[in-house]
Every structure is written in structure tokens, then in C-alpha cells.
Design a protein around this motif. Structure first.
Motif, short mmCIF file in Angstrom:
data_model
loop_
_atom_site.label_atom_id
_atom_site.label_comp_id
_atom_site.label_asym_id
_atom_site.label_seq_id
_atom_site.Cartn_x
_atom_site.Cartn_y
_atom_site.Cartn_z
N PRO A 177 52.78 46.88 73.73
CA PRO A 177 53.08 48.09 72.97
C PRO A 177 51.94 48.38 71.97
O PRO A 177 51.41 47.45 71.37
N SER A 178 51.58 49.64 71.83
CA SER A 178 50.54 50.01 70.87
C SER A 178 51.08 49.83 69.46
O SER A 178 52.28 49.65 69.24
N SER A 179 50.20 49.90 68.49
CA SER A 179 50.63 49.78 67.10
C SER A 179 51.59 50.93 66.75
O SER A 179 52.52 50.74 65.98
N LYS A 180 51.38 52.11 67.32
CA LYS A 180 52.28 53.24 67.05
C LYS A 180 53.67 52.99 67.62
O LYS A 180 54.67 53.31 66.98
N ILE A 181 53.74 52.42 68.80
CA ILE A 181 55.05 52.12 69.39
C ILE A 181 55.73 51.00 68.60
O ILE A 181 56.92 51.07 68.31
N ASN A 182 54.98 49.98 68.23
CA ASN A 182 55.55 48.90 67.41
C ASN A 182 56.05 49.43 66.07
O ASN A 182 57.10 49.00 65.58
N THR A 183 55.31 50.35 65.47
CA THR A 183 55.72 50.93 64.19
C THR A 183 57.03 51.70 64.35
O THR A 183 57.92 51.60 63.51
N LEU A 184 57.15 52.46 65.44
CA LEU A 184 58.39 53.20 65.71
C LEU A 184 59.57 52.25 65.86
O LEU A 184 60.64 52.47 65.29
N ILE A 185 59.37 51.17 66.61
CA ILE A 185 60.44 50.19 66.81
C ILE A 185 60.82 49.53 65.48
O ILE A 185 62.00 49.39 65.16
N ALA A 186 59.82 49.15 64.69
CA ALA A 186 60.07 48.49 63.41
C ALA A 186 60.75 49.45 62.42
O ALA A 186 61.69 49.06 61.72
N ALA A 187 60.28 50.69 62.37
CA ALA A 187 60.86 51.67 61.45
C ALA A 187 62.32 51.95 61.79
O ALA A 187 63.13 52.27 60.92
N SER A 188 62.65 51.81 63.06
CA SER A 188 64.03 52.03 63.51
C SER A 188 64.88 50.76 63.39
O SER A 188 66.05 50.76 63.78
N ALA A 227 50.11 53.57 77.50
CA ALA A 227 50.96 54.56 76.81
C ALA A 227 50.78 54.35 75.30
O ALA A 227 51.46 53.52 74.70
N PRO A 228 49.87 55.09 74.69
CA PRO A 228 49.55 54.85 73.29
C PRO A 228 50.61 55.29 72.29
O PRO A 228 50.63 54.82 71.16
N MET A 229 51.51 56.18 72.70
CA MET A 229 52.46 56.74 71.75
C MET A 229 53.79 57.05 72.44
O MET A 229 53.83 57.37 73.62
N MET A 230 54.87 56.95 71.66
CA MET A 230 56.20 57.27 72.16
C MET A 230 56.97 57.91 71.02
O MET A 230 56.86 57.48 69.87
N ASP A 231 57.78 58.92 71.33
CA ASP A 231 58.59 59.55 70.29
C ASP A 231 59.99 58.93 70.28
O ASP A 231 60.29 58.01 71.05
N SER A 232 60.84 59.46 69.41
CA SER A 232 62.19 58.90 69.27
C SER A 232 63.03 59.09 70.53
O SER A 232 63.90 58.27 70.81
N THR A 233 62.75 60.11 71.32
CA THR A 233 63.47 60.29 72.58
C THR A 233 63.11 59.17 73.55
O THR A 233 63.98 58.61 74.22
N GLY A 234 61.83 58.82 73.61
CA GLY A 234 61.41 57.70 74.44
C GLY A 234 62.05 56.40 73.98
O GLY A 234 62.49 55.58 74.80
N SER A 270 51.89 55.95 81.96
CA SER A 270 50.51 56.25 81.59
C SER A 270 50.47 57.59 80.86
O SER A 270 50.86 58.61 81.43
N GLY A 271 50.08 57.55 79.60
CA GLY A 271 50.05 58.75 78.77
C GLY A 271 51.06 58.65 77.65
O GLY A 271 51.80 57.68 77.54
N GLU A 272 51.07 59.67 76.82
CA GLU A 272 51.98 59.67 75.67
C GLU A 272 53.41 60.01 76.13
O GLU A 272 53.61 60.95 76.89
N ILE A 273 54.35 59.23 75.65
CA ILE A 273 55.76 59.45 76.00
C ILE A 273 56.37 60.28 74.88
O ILE A 273 57.07 59.78 74.00
N ILE A 274 56.07 61.56 74.93
CA ILE A 274 56.57 62.50 73.92
C ILE A 274 56.98 63.80 74.61
O ILE A 274 56.48 64.13 75.68
N GLY A 275 57.91 64.52 74.00
CA GLY A 275 58.33 65.81 74.53
C GLY A 275 58.89 65.70 75.94
O GLY A 275 59.75 64.88 76.23
N ASP A 276 58.36 66.56 76.83
CA ASP A 276 58.84 66.58 78.23
C ASP A 276 58.65 65.24 78.92
O ASP A 276 59.44 64.86 79.77
N ALA A 277 57.59 64.51 78.55
CA ALA A 277 57.34 63.21 79.16
C ALA A 277 58.46 62.22 78.83
O ALA A 277 58.80 61.36 79.65
N SER A 278 59.08 62.35 77.66
CA SER A 278 60.21 61.48 77.30
C SER A 278 61.40 61.74 78.20
O SER A 278 62.09 60.82 78.63
N ARG A 279 61.64 63.00 78.50
CA ARG A 279 62.74 63.34 79.39
C ARG A 279 62.45 62.85 80.81
O ARG A 279 63.33 62.35 81.52
#
Length: 115
Positions: free
Chosen positions: A82-93, A52-59, A17-26
Motif C-alpha cells: 500500500p502507498s503512503s496515501k493508502i496507509n494514511t487513509l486506512i490509519a485515519a479511518s 495503485a498510488p491512491m484510493m478514496d473512501s469508496t475504495g 493499476s491506477g488511482e482507485i478514485i471516483g468511477d474507478a472505485s465503483r
């Protein structure tokens, strides 16, 4: 960041629950690692990103590492909501083929427990 972890029909369900970025990714990595250490030979993990609306590359790296660890053991990883932002990250990768996605929890559980 909060992580709800529950088990259903032999599947471990992660609901961050929440954005999986920065410290949250760890923190995400640590939570998943704890579950990996206490699971069966062929673990089945379902990640529900409904809150979880967003995730970074560490997540994303956590998801990739999870697949790399459990798939050789016959385990499975699946995603729902998965949110559109998470799907975009997966697709871009270029990792869309790595993660099975299902429309809801019931469908995912059925697929993970019969496959």
C-alpha cells in the motif's frame, strides 16, 4: 483503471493499476463482487497496491465490505504494497487492525495458506 486478477495457492490476488478514485472505485467494487460470487466458502483475497498510488473512501469501503463478507465465513483479506496515501487513509479511518499487511506476496501467500 486496470485490474489484474490471478490465483495462487488458493488465494485470489487483485493488482489494480491506477488511482482507485471516483468511477474507478465503483469498478473496483464490481470486480471484487464478481470474484466473491465465484469463490469458495472461505475465500482468501490479497490486494497488491504496488501500482495503485491512491484510493478514496469508496475504495476503502470496498475493502471493508470484502472483509465483512468473507471473514464470517472463515475467509481472509490481506494487503501488500500500500502507498503512503493508502496507509494514511486506512490509519485515519482507524482500520489498521482490520487489514493484515505483509511485506511481499510470498510472505502473504504463506500466511494466508497456513492460517
Amino acid at each position: 483503471m486496470e485490474f489484474n486478477i490471478r490465483h495462487r495457492a488458493g488465494v485470489t490476488i487483485f493488482s489494480p493499476s491506477g488511482e482507485i478514485i471516483g468511477d474507478a472505485s465503483r469498478e473496483f467494487r464490481e470486480v471484487v463482487a464478481e470474484q466473491l460470487a465465484s469463490t469458495s466458502e472461505a475465500p482468501k483475497f490479497l490486494f497488491d497496491f504496488a501500482t495503485a498510488p491512491m484510493m478514496d473512501s469508496t475504495g476503502l469501503g470496498v475493502l471493508i465490505g470484502t472483509c465483512s463478507t468473507i471473514m464470517p465465513k472463515g475467509g481472509q483479506v490481506a494487503l501488500i504494497n500500500p502507498s503512503s496515501k493508502i496507509n494514511t487513509l486506512i490509519a485515519a479511518s482507524k482500520l489498521t487492525a482490520m487489514f493484515e499487511q505483509y511485506s511481499n506476496e510470498d510472505e502473504a501467500i504463506a500466511a494466508l495458506t497456513t492460517g
